[in-house]
Design a protein around this motif. Sequence first.
Motif, PDB file in Angstrom:
ATOM      1  N   CYS A 196     -45.652  51.433 -15.317  1.00  0.00           N
ATOM      2  CA  CYS A 196     -45.800  52.132 -16.591  1.00  0.00           C
ATOM      3  C   CYS A 196     -45.436  53.606 -16.498  1.00  0.00           C
ATOM      4  O   CYS A 196     -45.278  54.273 -17.518  1.00  0.00           O
ATOM      5  N   ASP A 197     -45.296  54.088 -15.257  1.00  0.00           N
ATOM      6  CA  ASP A 197     -44.932  55.496 -15.079  1.00  0.00           C
ATOM      7  C   ASP A 197     -43.745  55.585 -14.117  1.00  0.00           C
ATOM      8  O   ASP A 197     -43.877  56.004 -12.964  1.00  0.00           O
ATOM      9  N   PRO A 198     -42.499  55.147 -14.566  1.00  0.00           N
ATOM     10  CA  PRO A 198     -41.333  55.081 -13.660  1.00  0.00           C
ATOM     11  C   PRO A 198     -40.838  56.480 -13.278  1.00  0.00           C
ATOM     12  O   PRO A 198     -41.065  57.446 -13.999  1.00  0.00           O
ATOM     13  N   THR A 203     -35.565  52.796 -14.953  1.00  0.00           N
ATOM     14  CA  THR A 203     -35.688  51.957 -16.144  1.00  0.00           C
ATOM     15  C   THR A 203     -36.988  52.206 -16.897  1.00  0.00           C
ATOM     16  O   THR A 203     -38.071  52.194 -16.312  1.00  0.00           O
ATOM     17  N   GLN A 204     -36.858  52.438 -18.190  1.00  0.00           N
ATOM     18  CA  GLN A 204     -38.010  52.672 -19.053  1.00  0.00           C
ATOM     19  C   GLN A 204     -37.875  51.815 -20.306  1.00  0.00           C
ATOM     20  O   GLN A 204     -36.783  51.670 -20.849  1.00  0.00           O
ATOM     21  N   CYS A 232     -34.716  48.145 -22.902  1.00  0.00           N
ATOM     22  CA  CYS A 232     -34.973  48.978 -21.735  1.00  0.00           C
ATOM     23  C   CYS A 232     -33.783  49.918 -21.530  1.00  0.00           C
ATOM     24  O   CYS A 232     -32.624  49.528 -21.743  1.00  0.00           O
ATOM     25  N   SER A 234     -32.020  53.541 -19.244  1.00  0.00           N
ATOM     26  CA  SER A 234     -31.882  54.218 -17.947  1.00  0.00           C
ATOM     27  C   SER A 234     -31.360  53.258 -16.886  1.00  0.00           C
ATOM     28  O   SER A 234     -30.881  52.167 -17.185  1.00  0.00           O
ATOM     29  N   ASN A 449     -43.834  48.661 -19.265  1.00  0.00           N
ATOM     30  CA  ASN A 449     -43.003  48.279 -18.110  1.00  0.00           C
ATOM     31  C   ASN A 449     -41.780  47.495 -18.582  1.00  0.00           C
ATOM     32  O   ASN A 449     -41.697  47.072 -19.737  1.00  0.00           O
TER      33      ASN A 449
END
Length: 579
Positions: A196-198, A203-204, A232, A234, A449
């Motif tokens: 949840c915190d890439p 990828t987000q 998604c 990135s 995610n």
Amino acid sequence: MLFSLFILFVSLPSLAQRDLEADYPGVGGTEIESVSTTLPEYVKYVFNFAIWIAGALSLFFLVYGGFLYLTSAGSPSKMQDAKDQIIASLLGIAILGGSYAILNTINPALTKFETPDLEKFEIPEIIHHEFKPEILTEISVEIPPETIIKEKLFREERMKKIMEFGVELTELSEDSIKNSLNLQSDAQKCKCDYGCDPPQGCTQPICVGKCEKKETEDGKIKCMDRCEGKTCTSDPCCQVREDIDENKSLNRANISEGFLPLIKEAEKEVYELNLDMDRLKKSMSLIDDCNFLGGNLKTFDQFESSKGYYIDEKDIKVKQIEYWEEIDPGSNPVSFYCSVGGTVQNYLGDSSDMSEEEIIEYYDSAFQTVENFDMSCSIPIPFGELVDKSLATTTELIGEIEKIIQTGEKMIEAIDLLHQKVSECTSINCSPVCQCHCCGADCECTPCNCVGNPCPDEEIRKAMEKIQEVYEGIEKIQDKIEEIIKEGIPEIKENLSKLEERTHVCISEEKVAPGAVFLNCESSIGCIGPGGYILQNSSMCSCSASAVCEEEFPVLDNYSCQVLGNCNEFNFFCCRLKD
């Protein structure tokens, strides 16, 4: 009428003094008085007569039209007919006069019909030139088949370069496989799930929708989930992107700086090998075209011997012509010279040295056929088969070089395919995961995610297998090239050296009885060949037909010609009269 004039013209010589049976009137200053009148005068007479008649008729119809006009008062139709008559007559006179004027303008002679005076032609006296020894010449073209084989087709620098083709292709392929395996490994590290915190750039998920609160029966607040994942974004390969770019760059460098220049050089070598093969075939064609039995074709030893005789004893100028400027036959015994010009062949010597009977006998002997059965041809010289073996070996070598070219092109295609499949590792293949959270007074759709596999792993694996499959064939190509260059070609060169010795021995009077001659297969049929058997057909001229030849030239053992077709055509024998 024209036919009658022609008959009259043909018969004029026999009728020149006869008078005419009828009197013809003079027309335009031209009169026909006797049968001695020439054809142009007859034509002029007929022409003037036709002009006179046409003019008279035109004038008559002009007057007649005027008469009709004067007598047609009161009748419009007759007046119109009279006008048409007058106009037609004037038009005829205009055409007649205009035709004469045009002919006279183009060429006045067209209207005069005069017979030009022929200039007397004197036949010059024929001057007979006698060839003197000081102006006699001998011009021969160099035919260097052995030089083409040794110093062009199979020269050391070329063979070394061709060997390096296989080595370079192997090294480039091995390096590209290493880079490609690293690339495959990097692709396997790409992922959608960075939590949840890439990290930045990874990828987000993008989520849309709004959550609503609802109070439950027990008085608690419940979040109504209307949260929807959109896409998604990135880079799923963010942590290995630099490694992927580096391995791709290394592969591209191998292609642009390695495979492509190698392919270009190999294609150039194939072109030049084919060019030298064509030269060798051309030299064999020249040998075939040059009449060997007539004495026009000579080996190197024969040419040098005759050259010394001409220059030292007869003071005859001898000139050698290079068929290919870049190919110097040097002193190779298996080089040929074909006499293509000069005056020496037409010179019999001083006329005082030969009688008329001797001259006739000389020319008769030149056209007599010598019976071959009095010749013993015990020394086979399988020149044609070795040339054919050289051409076949070169063709085989070209085939392997072409395999190098094809393998290089296939390797480039396989690497490009791998790069393409790795480039398909994108966030498009990932699915977003969203959550609905209630925090205080508001409920929000929160990105959490991305899940899934960003890379087409199966297609990347197949592309890598294709690269390895192409590489596996390189070793076989390299082994074959090495076999040809290190084993086959040295054997050919060694056998050519044997041919040199045999050819030199055949012509040299010091080692062979005087009278030895160099005969090709066709000329040797009917002679006694190696082993004491009479050569009855061309198949008996092959090296394998002689135990001696087969033993000394093992490279030709049971060899079947593949390029020239008839391998016996240029096989030779060293022959001499039987004891």
